[in-house]
Design a protein around this motif. Sequence first.
Motif, PDB file in Angstrom:
ATOM      1  N   ILE A 139      19.793 -18.071  -5.423  1.00 38.77           N
ATOM      2  CA  ILE A 139      18.737 -17.644  -6.572  1.00 38.77           C
ATOM      3  C   ILE A 139      17.190 -17.611  -5.765  1.00 38.77           C
ATOM      4  O   ILE A 139      16.524 -17.003  -6.531  1.00 38.77           O
ATOM      5  CB  ILE A 139      18.759 -18.219  -7.997  1.00 38.77           C
ATOM      6  CG1 ILE A 139      18.478 -19.704  -7.562  1.00 38.77           C
ATOM      7  CG2 ILE A 139      20.193 -17.943  -8.707  1.00 38.77           C
ATOM      8  CD1 ILE A 139      18.317 -20.273  -9.086  1.00 38.77           C
ATOM      9  N   LYS A 140      17.156 -18.328  -4.843  1.00 35.11           N
ATOM     10  CA  LYS A 140      16.046 -18.759  -4.066  1.00 35.11           C
ATOM     11  C   LYS A 140      15.080 -17.239  -3.532  1.00 35.11           C
ATOM     12  O   LYS A 140      14.018 -17.389  -3.548  1.00 35.11           O
ATOM     13  CB  LYS A 140      15.906 -19.471  -3.105  1.00 35.11           C
ATOM     14  CG  LYS A 140      16.641 -19.086  -1.860  1.00 35.11           C
ATOM     15  CD  LYS A 140      16.809 -20.275  -0.523  1.00 35.11           C
ATOM     16  CE  LYS A 140      17.488 -19.827   0.573  1.00 35.11           C
ATOM     17  NZ  LYS A 140      17.532 -20.797   1.322  1.00 35.11           N
ATOM     18  N   HIS A 141      15.968 -16.213  -3.476  1.00 37.13           N
ATOM     19  CA  HIS A 141      15.321 -14.927  -3.152  1.00 37.13           C
ATOM     20  C   HIS A 141      14.514 -14.180  -4.418  1.00 37.13           C
ATOM     21  O   HIS A 141      13.495 -13.467  -4.106  1.00 37.13           O
ATOM     22  CB  HIS A 141      16.347 -13.849  -2.471  1.00 37.13           C
ATOM     23  CG  HIS A 141      17.159 -13.414  -3.567  1.00 37.13           C
ATOM     24  ND1 HIS A 141      18.514 -14.145  -3.710  1.00 37.13           N
ATOM     25  CD2 HIS A 141      17.363 -12.280  -4.150  1.00 37.13           C
ATOM     26  CE1 HIS A 141      19.037 -13.741  -4.859  1.00 37.13           C
ATOM     27  NE2 HIS A 141      18.515 -12.552  -5.133  1.00 37.13           N
ATOM     28  N   PHE A 142      14.850 -14.753  -5.493  1.00 40.28           N
ATOM     29  CA  PHE A 142      14.183 -14.044  -6.608  1.00 40.28           C
ATOM     30  C   PHE A 142      12.819 -14.853  -6.804  1.00 40.28           C
ATOM     31  O   PHE A 142      12.423 -15.961  -6.527  1.00 40.28           O
ATOM     32  CB  PHE A 142      14.861 -14.447  -7.922  1.00 40.28           C
ATOM     33  CG  PHE A 142      16.173 -13.724  -8.088  1.00 40.28           C
ATOM     34  CD1 PHE A 142      16.281 -12.378  -8.409  1.00 40.28           C
ATOM     35  CD2 PHE A 142      17.293 -14.591  -8.336  1.00 40.28           C
ATOM     36  CE1 PHE A 142      17.481 -11.597  -8.478  1.00 40.28           C
ATOM     37  CE2 PHE A 142      18.518 -13.836  -8.529  1.00 40.28           C
ATOM     38  CZ  PHE A 142      18.573 -12.286  -8.562  1.00 40.28           C
ATOM     39  N   LYS A 143      11.578 -13.774  -7.172  1.00 42.94           N
ATOM     40  CA  LYS A 143      10.169 -14.241  -7.244  1.00 42.94           C
ATOM     41  C   LYS A 143       9.881 -14.029  -8.633  1.00 42.94           C
ATOM     42  O   LYS A 143      10.397 -12.893  -9.224  1.00 42.94           O
ATOM     43  CB  LYS A 143       9.402 -13.692  -6.105  1.00 42.94           C
ATOM     44  CG  LYS A 143       9.911 -13.802  -4.757  1.00 42.94           C
ATOM     45  CD  LYS A 143       9.906 -15.242  -4.440  1.00 42.94           C
ATOM     46  CE  LYS A 143      10.378 -15.451  -2.822  1.00 42.94           C
ATOM     47  NZ  LYS A 143      10.812 -16.887  -2.469  1.00 42.94           N
ATOM     48  N   PRO A 144       9.146 -14.704  -9.155  1.00 42.05           N
ATOM     49  CA  PRO A 144       8.482 -14.464 -10.534  1.00 42.05           C
ATOM     50  C   PRO A 144       7.719 -13.070 -10.539  1.00 42.05           C
ATOM     51  O   PRO A 144       7.025 -12.705  -9.361  1.00 42.05           O
ATOM     52  CB  PRO A 144       7.399 -15.537 -10.766  1.00 42.05           C
ATOM     53  CG  PRO A 144       7.990 -16.737  -9.993  1.00 42.05           C
ATOM     54  CD  PRO A 144       8.688 -16.318  -8.680  1.00 42.05           C
TER      55      PRO A 144
END
Length: 246
Positions: A139-144
């Motif tokens: 999930i670290k590729h997701f950004k706010p």
Amino acid sequence: MLFFRRRLVGAIALSLCLFAMTTISNSGNEGEASAIEPSGLRPVYPAEYDCSPITSEYASWIDVDGTRRDEIHSGVDAGRLGEWVIAPGPGTVRAVWRANWKWGSEGALMIRHDRQDLNLSNGPQFYYSEFDHLDFNEIKHFKPGDRIERGQRLARVTRPGENESYLPEVHWEVWKADHDKLTWRENRYGAPDWWNDSAELVDPLSMLALQNPPADGKSVLITPFDPGSDYSGFRGFTYIIACKRK
């Protein structure tokens, strides 16, 4: 797994909402447990699909492995190891972080759904879907601020804290909130924890019941996400685990 955070303290707001939607205020100080009342809602799975069932319901005292919890459950658990967790509705990534709720370091993802995203004409302006026990690397590729579509793959079901001694599950909490101001602090395990003084927990099944209200007021038909369907007017959420048509 046990997931009541002990951050829901102080004045507790219990209110009656659609289909006995039980809520609890996210305001106060960490360190004191608060009661969550069962909503009375129960899932019913569609006969034409194979859907991994919910393994521990909202406000349950029984954990995924059948043992009794130390504290009442603040969300629902579901999924088999390796299955895809998918977005229950359109929204925006609100936060991605490394969490720890005593099981070990793991990934956590929060999606904010505006009322308009869910085709709701009234009620709270915001809803949060928080997913826990994820692999942070997935999930670290997701950004706010990233836009999320209904049915979008988020991560695969793994184990709390990525600890082999626990059974697989994803923990899903749903919150409603009047505003979107978050603050962050450190929990008792040295990991980040979010805060919104207007946020209240709701039974995720109540959001799954909005499109097809249960005739008996209790039996919620689980609606799988179908990539070929039109959801432009769909109210509320679809199921968070990808189901297979039989």
